[in-house]
Design a protein around this motif. Structure first.
Motif, short mmCIF file in Angstrom:
data_model
loop_
_atom_site.label_atom_id
_atom_site.label_comp_id
_atom_site.label_asym_id
_atom_site.label_seq_id
_atom_site.Cartn_x
_atom_site.Cartn_y
_atom_site.Cartn_z
N SER A 308 0.96 -1.31 0.06
CA SER A 308 0.09 0.02 0.05
C SER A 308 0.86 1.32 -0.02
O SER A 308 0.35 2.32 -0.47
CB SER A 308 -1.00 -0.11 1.23
OG SER A 308 -0.36 -0.01 2.41
N SER A 309 1.92 1.41 0.59
CA SER A 309 2.93 2.38 0.58
C SER A 309 4.35 1.86 0.64
O SER A 309 4.65 1.07 1.51
CB SER A 309 2.31 3.23 1.98
OG SER A 309 3.54 4.61 1.74
N LYS A 310 5.05 2.38 0.04
CA LYS A 310 6.67 1.89 0.24
C LYS A 310 7.55 2.82 1.06
O LYS A 310 8.71 2.69 1.16
CB LYS A 310 7.33 2.01 -1.35
CG LYS A 310 6.73 0.96 -2.25
CD LYS A 310 7.31 0.79 -3.57
CE LYS A 310 6.98 -0.02 -4.48
NZ LYS A 310 7.48 -0.20 -5.75
N LEU A 311 6.87 3.85 1.57
CA LEU A 311 7.62 4.94 2.34
C LEU A 311 6.65 5.33 3.54
O LEU A 311 5.73 5.88 3.40
CB LEU A 311 8.07 6.34 1.80
CG LEU A 311 8.75 7.26 2.36
CD1 LEU A 311 10.07 6.90 2.86
CD2 LEU A 311 8.96 8.41 1.53
N VAL A 312 7.09 4.68 4.80
CA VAL A 312 6.30 5.14 5.93
C VAL A 312 7.15 5.36 7.22
O VAL A 312 8.34 5.63 7.10
CB VAL A 312 5.73 3.73 6.41
CG1 VAL A 312 4.57 3.52 5.23
CG2 VAL A 312 6.56 2.42 6.50
N GLN A 376 10.90 0.12 13.74
CA GLN A 376 12.21 0.90 13.59
C GLN A 376 12.47 1.50 12.10
O GLN A 376 11.86 0.87 11.20
CB GLN A 376 13.23 0.13 14.15
CG GLN A 376 13.47 -1.08 13.23
CD GLN A 376 14.65 -1.91 14.09
OE1 GLN A 376 14.68 -2.20 15.31
NE2 GLN A 376 15.54 -2.59 13.22
N ASP A 377 13.28 2.55 11.91
CA ASP A 377 13.47 3.08 10.62
C ASP A 377 14.77 2.20 10.01
O ASP A 377 15.33 1.35 10.54
CB ASP A 377 13.90 4.32 10.90
CG ASP A 377 15.19 4.61 11.72
OD1 ASP A 377 15.80 3.48 12.31
OD2 ASP A 377 15.94 5.45 11.40
N GLY A 378 14.53 2.28 8.59
CA GLY A 378 15.64 1.85 8.00
C GLY A 378 15.08 1.10 6.47
O GLY A 378 13.87 1.47 6.34
N LYS A 404 9.89 -9.10 -3.82
CA LYS A 404 10.76 -8.13 -4.48
C LYS A 404 10.57 -6.74 -4.12
O LYS A 404 11.14 -5.53 -4.44
CB LYS A 404 10.67 -8.34 -6.09
CG LYS A 404 11.04 -9.54 -6.65
CD LYS A 404 10.93 -9.59 -8.29
CE LYS A 404 11.23 -11.02 -8.62
NZ LYS A 404 11.24 -10.98 -10.06
N GLN A 405 9.60 -6.48 -3.26
CA GLN A 405 9.13 -5.15 -2.52
C GLN A 405 10.26 -4.71 -1.50
O GLN A 405 10.81 -5.46 -0.76
CB GLN A 405 7.94 -5.12 -1.91
CG GLN A 405 6.67 -5.41 -2.85
CD GLN A 405 6.43 -4.34 -4.05
OE1 GLN A 405 6.71 -2.97 -3.73
NE2 GLN A 405 5.80 -4.66 -5.12
N VAL A 406 10.46 -3.59 -1.59
CA VAL A 406 11.42 -2.72 -0.71
C VAL A 406 10.61 -1.63 0.14
O VAL A 406 10.26 -0.63 -0.39
CB VAL A 406 12.59 -2.20 -1.37
CG1 VAL A 406 13.57 -1.52 -0.42
CG2 VAL A 406 13.36 -3.42 -2.01
N LEU A 407 10.67 -1.85 1.23
CA LEU A 407 9.90 -0.93 2.41
C LEU A 407 11.01 -0.12 2.83
O LEU A 407 11.85 -0.30 3.51
CB LEU A 407 9.10 -1.31 3.31
CG LEU A 407 8.41 -0.72 4.13
CD1 LEU A 407 7.33 0.16 3.44
CD2 LEU A 407 7.76 -1.34 5.47
N GLN A 408 10.81 1.30 2.95
CA GLN A 408 11.47 2.43 3.46
C GLN A 408 10.86 2.96 4.84
O GLN A 408 9.68 3.30 4.52
CB GLN A 408 11.97 3.65 2.72
CG GLN A 408 13.02 3.23 1.60
CD GLN A 408 13.53 4.35 0.77
OE1 GLN A 408 13.08 5.50 0.57
NE2 GLN A 408 14.64 4.14 -0.05
N VAL A 409 11.26 2.82 5.75
CA VAL A 409 10.99 3.26 7.09
C VAL A 409 11.72 4.56 7.62
O VAL A 409 12.90 4.20 7.64
CB VAL A 409 10.85 2.35 8.39
CG1 VAL A 409 10.17 2.83 9.35
CG2 VAL A 409 9.90 1.00 7.49
N LYS A 410 11.17 5.73 7.71
CA LYS A 410 11.80 6.81 8.11
C LYS A 410 11.55 7.06 9.62
O LYS A 410 10.83 6.46 10.24
CB LYS A 410 11.52 8.39 7.57
CG LYS A 410 11.45 8.39 5.91
CD LYS A 410 13.09 8.47 5.67
CE LYS A 410 13.29 8.41 4.32
NZ LYS A 410 14.59 8.65 3.75
#
Length: 468
Positions: A308-312, A376-378, A404-410
């Motif tokens: 649903s979102s790649k940046l959270v 946690q972020d990463g 193959k999805q990549v999730l970014q956590v700020k």
């Protein structure tokens, strides 16, 4: 004035009753109507809220020939309630190009009669081999050893002679009659005979996916350069669940056959004649060594995924869909095993399933819709957490479906910067104030209760008006 009030109440009463009605009646649907001569016209019956697949007999259509039939089950979970939709489809083929009018017809489903609309189907020319007869690629269930040039023969055929454990194979029972066979025949107590035949043939330790044949399907077919009419009596897919060879014994089908008319009368005497199939053996092979070989699925599968979102930010919830599609025993697909970790909270998924059973195979999909909360972020490749191992019998090796999805956590800076946009710092805000004992809010139930209350109030009002 009274009349005006009464009419208004009746109108309101009708509207509230209509609001409660949810149409779950079966419906008839038509497939595409502009087709090439080698493409099928499809009629489907869609039955909502039906756990068990009902028996459906499709009409005979002049100029069109019935062939393959399929049955699809779609299972979804909404608000904790399982919803099942059954779709049963029948394919029709035209023997020559032209425009065909499908007159309105009626289909009975669980005692309910459903009427169709009129339809027009147009078939245009296309390359068609064998003058309209089915080619070798569609006669894979007919063993050449049973043919031997016979005018009439009974076949118990499979599309494979050897399978791995939990790999599917097709089984069909058909009677084949040569077009130029000098004989007249009728079926004799075919329902009773078929039950006895299936009792002998159904293998122990196999999962069965039955196509569901409620009538004898007739089609033209070419075997060894000779034209036959196939009468298909039974069709199913089997998945061996135990490691032992499967033997389908020889079975017999009795038919009423007209004898020679020696006295010259118009009526020929009919006698019972038996037709016997040959025994068929399926070799069941073990899977190669693997730590999980007794748990993993067997088939040909691929992965469809959606994030649903790649940046959270930490604490923000997201949805992740892990859908397994392909050919195999869809009903036995296990969920991906996700190891516990400190980076995410993974909640039990909503599961939905679609199974399509046809004469050749079982296809479908199993969807796992996860609720994910990062801690946690990463930067996190989801392939670390979502992997699904299976055995591909076509390649005879194990394979893995990996995200193959990549999730970014700020981190904190991103979270604080978005408080004004989202109005919340995360999923865990005010967690101590939440009441976990609250039940799921059923909107449909509440709407029904409200409309019932309105109906009662309207009835009381009408009684009061009449009394005045």
């Amino acid at each position: 004035m009274k009349l005006y009030v009464i009419l208004s109440i009746i109108l309101c009463f009708s509207c509230t009753i209509h609001a409660q009605i949810i149409n779950n009646d079966p419906v008839i649907e038509f497939g595409p109507r502009n087709l090439k001569i080698d493409e099928p016209f499809t009629i489907s019956v869609v039955i909502p809220d039906e756990e068990n697949r009902p028996a459906v007999t499709f009409p005979e259509i002049p100029g069109l020939e019935k062939r393959s039939k399929s049955a699809t089950s779609a299972i979804n979970t909404v608000g904790g309630k399982k919803i099942v939709v059954q779709t049963i489809s029948q394919q029709y083929f035209a023997l020559k190009e032209g425009i065909y009018t499908i007159e309105p017809f009626t289909i009975s489903v669980n005692g309910m009669k459903i009427k169709s609309d009129e339809a027009t189907v147009e078939y245009s020319s296309a390359a068609l081999a064998n003058n309209g007869f089915i080619g070798p690629e569609e006669m894979e269930l007919v063993p050449e050893s049973e043919y031997n040039g016979a005018d009439i023969f009974l076949s118990v055929g499979t599309n494979k002679k050897s399978v791995f454990i939990r790999e599917g194979f097709a089984l069909g029972i058909s009677l084949y009659v040569a077009e130029n066979a000098p004989v007249q025949m009728d079926f004799y107590q075919v329902g009773t005979q078929l039950q006895a035949i299936l009792k002998k043939l159904r293998p122990v330790g196999c999962w069965e996916e039955n196509v569901g044949i409620e009538e004898i399907i007739k089609r033209r077919i070419t075997i060894g350069g000779r034209k036959y009419t196939e009468y298909n009596l039974y069709q199913a897919q089997f998945f061996p669940m135990v490691l032992q060879d499967i033997l389908f014994p020889s079975v017999t089908l009795e038919m009423l056959v007209a004898g020679d008319n020696k006295d010259g009368s118009d009526k020929a005497e009919k006698n019972i004649k038996s037709f016997r199939s040959k025994a068929v053996k399926i070799n069941v092979k073990p899977l190669p060594p693997h730590p999980m070989k007794d748990q993993i699925a067997v088939g040909e599968y691929n992965l469809v995924e959606r994030l649903s979102s790649k940046l959270v930010y930490p604490g923000e919830s997201i949805r992740y869909l892990f859908r397994i599609e392909g050919t195999g025993n869809i009903a036995a697909i296990p969920a991906p095993e996700i190891a516990s970790n400190s980076a995410f909270d993974f909640y039990p998924p909503d599961v939905s399933r679609v199974i399509k059973r046809s004469s050749k195979n079982v296809t479908g999909e199993e969807s796992f819709d996860y609720f994910v909360v990062p801690r946690q972020d990463g930067t996190f490749p989801l392939g670390r957490y979502f992997q699904w191992i299976y055995f591909n019998p076509k390649k005879a090796k194990y394979d893995t479906l990996m995200s193959k999805q990549v999730l970014q956590v700020k981190g904190e800076d991103y979270k604080l910067g978005n408080i004004s946009l989202h109005g919340s710092a995360g999923l865990y805000d005010n967690l101590e104030r939440l009441d976990s004992s609250q039940e799921y809010f059923d909107f449909k139930k509440k709407l029904k209760e409200a409309t019932n209350a309105i109906v009662i109030l309207l009835l009381i009002t009408m009684v009061w008006i009449f009394r005045k």
